[in-house]
Design a protein around this motif. Structure first.
Motif, mmCIF file in Angstrom:
data_model
loop_
_atom_site.group_PDB
_atom_site.id
_atom_site.type_symbol
_atom_site.label_atom_id
_atom_site.label_comp_id
_atom_site.label_asym_id
_atom_site.label_seq_id
_atom_site.Cartn_x
_atom_site.Cartn_y
_atom_site.Cartn_z
ATOM 1 N N ALA A 177 0.861 -1.191 0.000
ATOM 2 C CA ALA A 177 0.000 0.000 0.000
ATOM 3 C C ALA A 177 0.895 1.237 0.000
ATOM 4 O O ALA A 177 0.795 2.100 0.871
ATOM 5 N N TYR A 179 0.996 3.950 -1.719
ATOM 6 C CA TYR A 179 0.306 5.246 -1.795
ATOM 7 C C TYR A 179 -1.128 5.103 -1.291
ATOM 8 O O TYR A 179 -1.581 3.998 -0.983
ATOM 9 N N ARG A 181 -4.451 6.520 -2.723
ATOM 10 C CA ARG A 181 -5.506 6.198 -3.683
ATOM 11 C C ARG A 181 -5.024 6.107 -5.123
ATOM 12 O O ARG A 181 -5.643 5.444 -5.937
ATOM 13 N N THR A 182 -3.946 6.796 -5.437
ATOM 14 C CA THR A 182 -3.392 6.747 -6.793
ATOM 15 C C THR A 182 -1.876 6.702 -6.716
ATOM 16 O O THR A 182 -1.278 7.227 -5.760
ATOM 17 N N VAL A 183 -1.268 6.097 -7.715
ATOM 18 C CA VAL A 183 0.195 6.109 -7.834
ATOM 19 C C VAL A 183 0.560 7.370 -8.610
ATOM 20 O O VAL A 183 0.122 7.551 -9.753
ATOM 21 N N THR A 194 -1.825 0.816 -3.962
ATOM 22 C CA THR A 194 -2.405 1.810 -3.065
ATOM 23 C C THR A 194 -3.191 1.131 -1.948
ATOM 24 O O THR A 194 -3.624 -0.017 -2.060
ATOM 25 N N THR A 219 4.000 8.680 5.261
ATOM 26 C CA THR A 219 2.564 8.572 5.008
ATOM 27 C C THR A 219 1.789 8.559 6.319
ATOM 28 O O THR A 219 2.175 7.883 7.281
#
Length: 250
Positions: A177, A179, A181-183, A194, A219
């Motif tokens: 995971a 990221y 929601r988007t790479v 993600t 993150t």
């Protein structure tokens, strides 16, 4: 089956979190998965170097295997008797880390047992099923079964229909995971994943529990969980050092 997280940080370790590293135990057998940067000191919080019975590596990036070197050094040079450690990894994945020392120094401390992603094999009490999942280098998604429990682990991966097969009704699904929601870089999108995507696959697979790992350093862990829970309503957590999952406690 018991899982102890040694670390789950992607790319490099932080002051709080080691890179990928997981200790899996069943019937007294201790399997170390992906000894990435800074996981060896965390391993020593739980067992001594000679207490590891085998190592299983998903792929050859150093944030998943660099601390194999201090583990082998400790077994080879400390004077503590230890049998050669079985190292299970995709063909060639450990070449770089094993070349850090002259071959004769560590040769007696390990036995290399390479495999091709897609193969099934045994490791102590565990049955290991593997899938070739997309990454920048060959990467094996791993599913371990023992004692009626199962753990699925993606290693590092991009989207793939095989992830649903890997995690199919697994008791715990340990998913890349990096990221939320988007790479951000489209060129990386086929090879990284993600938290939201992990939640989607956990739902499709009917996984019993989702653990998010390989988060990019810095993150927000709560933000990652929020993104995953948009697609998955089962129990979920971030794979932080010290987290324990025990199938016997379910």
């Amino acid at each position: 089956m018991r899982l102890t997280v040694l670390g789950g940080c992607g790319a490099w370790p932080t002051a709080r979190q080691a890179c990928s590293g997981y200790l899996i135990e069943h019937d007294g057998f201790r399997l170390l998965i992906d000894p990435g940067y800074a996981t060896f000191p965390r391993l020593l919080d739980h067992i001594t170097p000679d207490g590891v019975d085998a190592v299983l590596v998903s792929h050859g990036h150093p944030d998943h295997c660099a601390d194999l070197n201090p583990l082998l050094r400790a077994r080879a040079l400390s004077g503590i008797p230890a049998s050669p450690l079985a190292l299970h990894a995709p063909h060639g994945a450990l070449d770089a880390v094993l070349a850090l020392d002259k071959p004769s120094m560590l040769a007696s401390s390990y036995t290399l047992r390479p495999f091709w992603p897609g193969e099934r094999f045994g490791i102590g009490p565990f049955t290991a099923d593997t899938w070739h999942l997309p990454h920048f280098v060959p990467n094996a998604g791993l599913r371990l079964s023992a004692g009626g429990a199962s753990l699925a682990y993606t290693g590092d991966t991009g989207p793939s229909p095989d992830i649903s097969r890997l995690a199919d009704h697994a008791d715990v699904f340990l998913s890349e995971a990096t990221y939320l929601r988007t790479v951000p870089d489209p060129g990386d999108a086929p090879y990284l994943f993600t938290a939201h995507g992990a939640g989607m696959y956990a739902t499709r697979a009917g996984a019993g529990r989702l653990l998010l790992t390989h988060l990019w350093p810095g993150t927000d862990e709560n933000a990652a969980l929020e993104a995953a829970k948009e697609a998955y309503n089962g129990p979920a957590a971030v794979a932080l050092s010290g987290l324990v999952w025990d199938a016997a406690a379910l």
